[in-house]
Design an enzyme around this catalytic site. Structure first.
Site, PDB file in Angstrom:
ATOM      1  CE1 TYR A 153      25.784  47.229  29.154  1.00 26.16           C
ATOM      2  CE2 TYR A 153      24.902  45.933  30.551  1.00 26.16           C
ATOM      3  CZ  TYR A 153      25.962  46.346  30.183  1.00 26.16           C
ATOM      4  OH  TYR A 153      27.156  45.940  29.726  1.00 26.16           O
ATOM      5  CE  LYS A 157      26.978  45.024  26.458  1.00 30.95           C
ATOM      6  NZ  LYS A 157      27.819  45.918  25.451  1.00 30.95           N
TER       7      LYS A 157
HETATM    8  N1  LIG Z   1      32.391  46.011  33.534  1.00 31.41           N
HETATM    9  C1  LIG Z   1      32.159  46.161  33.326  1.00 31.41           C
HETATM   10  O1  LIG Z   1      31.563  44.576  34.115  1.00 31.41           O
HETATM   11  C2  LIG Z   1      31.359  45.377  32.117  1.00 31.41           C
HETATM   12  C3  LIG Z   1      31.106  44.318  32.602  1.00 31.41           C
HETATM   13  C4  LIG Z   1      30.067  43.151  30.816  1.00 31.41           C
HETATM   14  C5  LIG Z   1      30.029  44.061  29.472  1.00 31.41           C
HETATM   15  N2  LIG Z   1      30.924  44.591  29.977  1.00 31.41           N
HETATM   16  C6  LIG Z   1      30.753  45.583  28.196  1.00 31.41           C
HETATM   17  O2  LIG Z   1      32.203  45.514  28.267  1.00 31.41           O
HETATM   18  C7  LIG Z   1      32.395  46.648  27.059  1.00 31.41           C
HETATM   19  C8  LIG Z   1      33.760  47.721  27.871  1.00 31.41           C
HETATM   20  O3  LIG Z   1      33.007  48.348  29.050  1.00 31.41           O
HETATM   21  P1  LIG Z   1      34.390  48.895  30.347  1.00 31.41           P
HETATM   22  O4  LIG Z   1      33.994  48.181  30.666  1.00 31.41           O
HETATM   23  O5  LIG Z   1      35.487  49.031  29.625  1.00 31.41           O
HETATM   24  O6  LIG Z   1      33.736  50.435  29.955  1.00 31.41           O
HETATM   25  P2  LIG Z   1      33.599  52.505  30.026  1.00 31.41           P
HETATM   26  O7  LIG Z   1      33.196  52.791  30.700  1.00 31.41           O
HETATM   27  O8  LIG Z   1      35.582  51.950  30.819  1.00 31.41           O
HETATM   28  O9  LIG Z   1      34.729  52.218  28.981  1.00 31.41           O
HETATM   29  C9  LIG Z   1      33.371  52.136  27.422  1.00 31.41           C
HETATM   30  C10 LIG Z   1      34.731  53.143  26.386  1.00 31.41           C
HETATM   31  O10 LIG Z   1      33.902  53.089  25.070  1.00 31.41           O
HETATM   32  C11 LIG Z   1      33.670  54.427  24.544  1.00 31.41           C
HETATM   33  N3  LIG Z   1      32.119  54.739  23.867  1.00 31.41           N
HETATM   34  C12 LIG Z   1      31.359  55.308  24.583  1.00 31.41           C
HETATM   35  N4  LIG Z   1      30.639  55.536  23.978  1.00 31.41           N
HETATM   36  C13 LIG Z   1      31.226  55.018  22.515  1.00 31.41           C
HETATM   37  C14 LIG Z   1      30.730  55.688  21.421  1.00 31.41           C
HETATM   38  N5  LIG Z   1      29.198  56.348  20.962  1.00 31.41           N
HETATM   39  N6  LIG Z   1      31.635  55.679  20.056  1.00 31.41           N
HETATM   40  C15 LIG Z   1      32.693  55.627  20.532  1.00 31.41           C
HETATM   41  N7  LIG Z   1      33.129  55.042  22.240  1.00 31.41           N
HETATM   42  C16 LIG Z   1      32.270  54.982  22.996  1.00 31.41           C
HETATM   43  C17 LIG Z   1      33.657  54.957  26.162  1.00 31.41           C
HETATM   44  O11 LIG Z   1      34.774  56.496  25.505  1.00 31.41           O
HETATM   45  C18 LIG Z   1      34.852  54.741  26.674  1.00 31.41           C
HETATM   46  O12 LIG Z   1      36.191  54.404  26.689  1.00 31.41           O
HETATM   47  C19 LIG Z   1      31.180  47.535  27.248  1.00 31.41           C
HETATM   48  O13 LIG Z   1      30.239  46.752  25.651  1.00 31.41           O
HETATM   49  C20 LIG Z   1      29.985  47.359  28.706  1.00 31.41           C
HETATM   50  O14 LIG Z   1      28.895  47.328  28.105  1.00 31.41           O
HETATM   51  C21 LIG Z   1      31.556  45.464  30.925  1.00 31.41           C
END
Ligand SMILES: NC(=O)c1ccc[n+]([C@@H]2O[C@H](COP(=O)([O-])OP(=O)(O)OC[C@H]3O[C@@H](n4cnc5c(N)ncnc54)[C@H](O)[C@@H]3O)[C@@H](O)[C@H]2O)c1
Length: 252
Positions: A153, A157
């Site tokens: 990851y 990122k």
């Molecule tokens: N939550 C955190 O603390 C955090 C921190 C830093 C970065 N992020 C990044 O933010 C973004 C959103 O994270 P989140 O926390 O809302 O995650 P989440 O798991 O709640 O949501 C992610 C969404 O992406 C969809 N998804 C996964 N694989 C997919 C694919 N191959 N095609 C289409 N859709 C797909 C899932 O079905 C889900 O609806 C991600 O890129 C994550 O890495 C999150």
């Protein structure tokens, strides 16, 4: 004459940060394509946008599959018009210490984050070039700076940051900006899954995270949506190639 609404694509928008971002962009007046793996799962986000008076459609697409990405973008063009805003948000985690990380853990994370952002950006950029205007925002993470159990990851990122800076250089002359948002700890299903993996109650896990966040609270999806809203706005045309850490403080 009033300008037609900009068309935005938000990937991974069935829940979490993507859902909040789709809702925020719709509230800002954009027409939104809500993309996620399963079209039915997009329903909640789409309904919330429509109930609030906005315009949205749900489209099922695996961001890592080139044919599905092309089909999704074609459908957005046909049903909403050419997209000029793209938010590469879809994400997964497959955390493990290096010695336990499988080939599949590595490939899956690379495919969704890096290949997904590449495929959608490539498919959408021609519509932005034609319009002479575009905004690409991709989700990075504080994990890009290194995080135990996240070699895959963190690499993905960090890769998003180099990808973003290169798009900014290549596409700037067409009126297109590319930026990355790097969230810290945001309360979503993703962080709940991390808590479960390490065997902690989610409330305790959040409290532990908050203890090292200077603003004294966990992040919310709306915090990220607000930052994306700024980056895709008409007035942000001179902000490009940047990584904005949204983490409640200067360090993770
Ligand atoms: N939550 C955190 O603390 C955090 C921190 C830093 C970065 N992020 C990044 O933010 C973004 C959103 O994270 P989140 O926390 O809302 O995650 P989440 O798991 O709640 O949501 C992610 C969404 O992406 C969809 N998804 C996964 N694989 C997919 C694919 N191959 N095609 C289409 N859709 C797909 C899932 O079905 C889900 O609806 C991600 O890129 C994550 O890495 C999150």
């Amino acid at each position: 004459m009033t300008q037609p609404a900009r068309v935005a694509i938000v990937t991974g928008a069935a829940r979490g940060i993507g859902a909040a971002t789709a809702g925020r962009l719709a509230a800002d007046g954009l027409t939104v394509a809500v993309i996620d793996l399963d079209e039915n799962a997009c329903g909640t986000t789409v309904t919330a946008i429509r109930d609030a008076g906005g315009t949205a459609i749900g489209v099922g697409s695996d961001v890592a599959d080139a044919a599905q990405v092309t089909a999704a973008v074609d459908r957005v063009v046909a049903e909403l018009g050419p997209p000029t805003v793209l938010v590469n948000n879809a994400g997964v985690i497959r955390d493990n210490l290096l010695f336990k990380m499988t080939d599949e853990d590595w490939e899956t994370v690379m495919a969704v984050h890096l290949r997904g952002a590449f495929l959608f950006s490539r498919a959408v950029q021609k519509h932005m070039v034609d319009a002479g205007w575009g905004r690409i925002v991709s989700l990075s993470s504080t994990s890009a700076l290194g995080n135990r159990g996240q070699a895959n990851y963190a690499a993905a990122k960090a890769g998003i940051q180099g990808f973003t800076k290169t798009l900014a250089i290549e596409l700037g002359r067409f009126g297109i900006t590319a930026n990355a948002v790097a969230p810290g700890f945001i309360v979503t299903d993703m962080t709940a899954a991390t808590a479960a993996r390490v065997g902690m109650d989610f409330a305790d896990f959040q409290a532990a995270a908050v203890s090292s966040i200077p603003v004294g609270r966990a992040g919310r999806p709306e915090d990220i949506a607000h930052t994306v809203s700024f980056l895709v706005s008409e007035g942000a045309g001179f902000v490009s190639g940047q990584v904005i850490y949204v983490a409640g403080g200067p360090r993770c």
